[in-house]
Write a protein that holds these residues in place. Structure first.
Motif, PDB file in Angstrom:
ATOM      1  N   ALA A  98       0.828  -1.203   0.000  1.00  0.00           N
ATOM      2  CA  ALA A  98       0.000   0.000   0.000  1.00  0.00           C
ATOM      3  C   ALA A  98       0.864   1.255   0.000  1.00  0.00           C
ATOM      4  CB  ALA A  98      -0.932  -0.004   1.214  1.00  0.00           C
ATOM      5  N   ALA A 106       2.271   1.691  -3.490  1.00  0.00           N
ATOM      6  CA  ALA A 106       1.243   2.217  -4.387  1.00  0.00           C
ATOM      7  C   ALA A 106       1.005   3.704  -4.148  1.00  0.00           C
ATOM      8  CB  ALA A 106      -0.058   1.443  -4.195  1.00  0.00           C
ATOM      9  N   PRO A 157      -1.898   8.197 -10.586  1.00  0.00           N
ATOM     10  CA  PRO A 157      -2.564   7.591 -11.739  1.00  0.00           C
ATOM     11  C   PRO A 157      -1.962   8.073 -13.058  1.00  0.00           C
ATOM     12  CG  PRO A 157      -4.180   8.270 -10.108  1.00  0.00           C
ATOM     13  CD  PRO A 157      -2.861   8.825  -9.647  1.00  0.00           C
ATOM     14  N   ASP A 178      -4.170   1.853  -9.519  1.00  0.00           N
ATOM     15  CA  ASP A 178      -3.903   1.039  -8.332  1.00  0.00           C
ATOM     16  C   ASP A 178      -3.018  -0.152  -8.675  1.00  0.00           C
ATOM     17  OD1 ASP A 178      -5.622  -0.963  -9.475  1.00  0.00           O
ATOM     18  OD2 ASP A 178      -7.354  -0.070  -8.491  1.00  0.00           O
ATOM     19  N   ARG A 191      -7.126  -4.352  -3.999  1.00  0.00           N
ATOM     20  CA  ARG A 191      -6.605  -3.271  -4.833  1.00  0.00           C
ATOM     21  C   ARG A 191      -6.043  -2.182  -3.931  1.00  0.00           C
ATOM     22  NH1 ARG A 191      -7.943  -3.198 -10.300  1.00  0.00           N
ATOM     23  NH2 ARG A 191      -9.437  -4.823 -10.947  1.00  0.00           N
ATOM     24  N   LEU A 192      -4.857  -1.703  -4.270  1.00  0.00           N
ATOM     25  CA  LEU A 192      -4.138  -0.736  -3.446  1.00  0.00           C
ATOM     26  C   LEU A 192      -4.013   0.559  -4.246  1.00  0.00           C
ATOM     27  CD1 LEU A 192      -1.452  -3.348  -2.457  1.00  0.00           C
ATOM     28  CD2 LEU A 192      -3.288  -2.542  -0.978  1.00  0.00           C
ATOM     29  N   PRO A 193      -4.756   1.602  -3.871  1.00  0.00           N
ATOM     30  CA  PRO A 193      -4.834   2.813  -4.691  1.00  0.00           C
ATOM     31  C   PRO A 193      -3.530   3.618  -4.698  1.00  0.00           C
ATOM     32  CG  PRO A 193      -6.031   3.131  -2.652  1.00  0.00           C
ATOM     33  CD  PRO A 193      -5.636   1.677  -2.689  1.00  0.00           C
ATOM     34  N   PHE A 194      -3.263   4.243  -5.824  1.00  0.00           N
ATOM     35  CA  PHE A 194      -2.133   5.160  -5.935  1.00  0.00           C
ATOM     36  C   PHE A 194      -2.431   6.432  -5.149  1.00  0.00           C
ATOM     37  CE2 PHE A 194      -0.812   3.610 -10.463  1.00  0.00           C
ATOM     38  CZ  PHE A 194      -0.369   2.422  -9.920  1.00  0.00           C
ATOM     39  N   ARG A 197      -8.229   8.534  -7.797  1.00  0.00           N
ATOM     40  CA  ARG A 197      -8.579   8.244  -9.208  1.00  0.00           C
ATOM     41  C   ARG A 197      -8.880   9.540  -9.948  1.00  0.00           C
ATOM     42  NH1 ARG A 197      -9.690   2.999 -10.598  1.00  0.00           N
ATOM     43  NH2 ARG A 197      -9.718   1.518  -8.892  1.00  0.00           N
TER      44      ARG A 197
END
Length: 234
Positions: free
Chosen positions: A85, A88, A93, A209, A227-230, A234
């Protein structure tokens, strides 16, 4: 009992045409855990295509960033998730480069049509920042990688990172078939290219992600676990 294996992959959003295309081609949706119907591909019936995609179906649709590995002794899944995490979160994005259907040796895959430095940077970060969580390869694991067929640089990466195709040897791809004979491979490329464009999977897509996949036991299919978000959202 054999420990689970984990991998860091790029997985398009579940609602995207690209994810639906790849999951249908393989006959397996690694996020939903279901088996969608195979697409209607010219020159192939469902039974033929099921055999042609048996190998990549085990892994689910993805682009490899950090290849499958087991956890090092003393490392927990929570440790890995926290580190992944954080990795990421250090990225923002970006737009996926255009993809096209190509042959990679005996396989057919989607590959970037133009250089993709952001994908390469993301993969390098996953490889280097998370390698401390990986169990070292056993002699048997090393032998399965056919080290006699690797270059000196690839062999060095295999020993250092557990996978030979990393850093400057990295080539992003999203596998669509198992190994095919040359004539069958040509037919598959044409059919897949037509289907890829017809369903809108070639439209621009934002990568936002990392996807953590898990294989609970040998021979079972990988599942998209998280899923590990940037950073930046988004």
């Amino acid at each position: 009992m054999t420990a689970p294996r984990y991998a860091l992959y790029l997985a398009p959003p579940a609602e995207s045409a690209l994810w639906r295309f790849g999951s249908c081609v393989l006959g397996y949706d690694a996020e939903a855990g279901i088996e969608p119907a195979f697409p209607d591909l010219a020159g192939f019936d469902a039974e033929e295509w099921h055999k042609a995609t048996a190998e990549p179906r085990r892994y689910g649709f993805h682009g490899t960033l950090k290849a499958p590995f087991r956890l090092a002794e003393g490392v927990t899944l929570s440790d890995l998730e926290a580190a992944a995490a954080a990795c990421a979160a250090g990225h923002h994005p970006f737009e996926m480069p255009p993809l096209e259907v190509r042959a990679i040796g005996p396989f057919v895959a989607l590959v970037p049509a133009v250089p993709a430095p952001k994908l390469a940077d993301l993969a390098a970060a996953c490889v280097t920042e998370l390698d401390g969580f990986r169990a070292r390869l056993s002699p048997a694991d090393l032998a399965r990688r056919r080290p006699d067929r690797l270059s000196a640089r690839q062999l060095g990466y295999l020993e250092a990172y557990g996978y030979p195709y990393v850093l400057d040897e990295f080539r992003f791809h999203m596998t669509l078939t198992g190994p095919l004979e040359e004539a069958e491979r040509g037919h598959a490329m044409n059919a897949l290219a037509d289907a890829f464009h017809a369903c809108g999977a070639d439209l621009p897509l934002t990568v936002a992600d990392l996807a953590l996949y898990v294989q609970e036991a040998p021979g079972t299919r990988f599942r998209l676990a998280r899923r590990l978000p940037f950073g930046g959202g988004r």
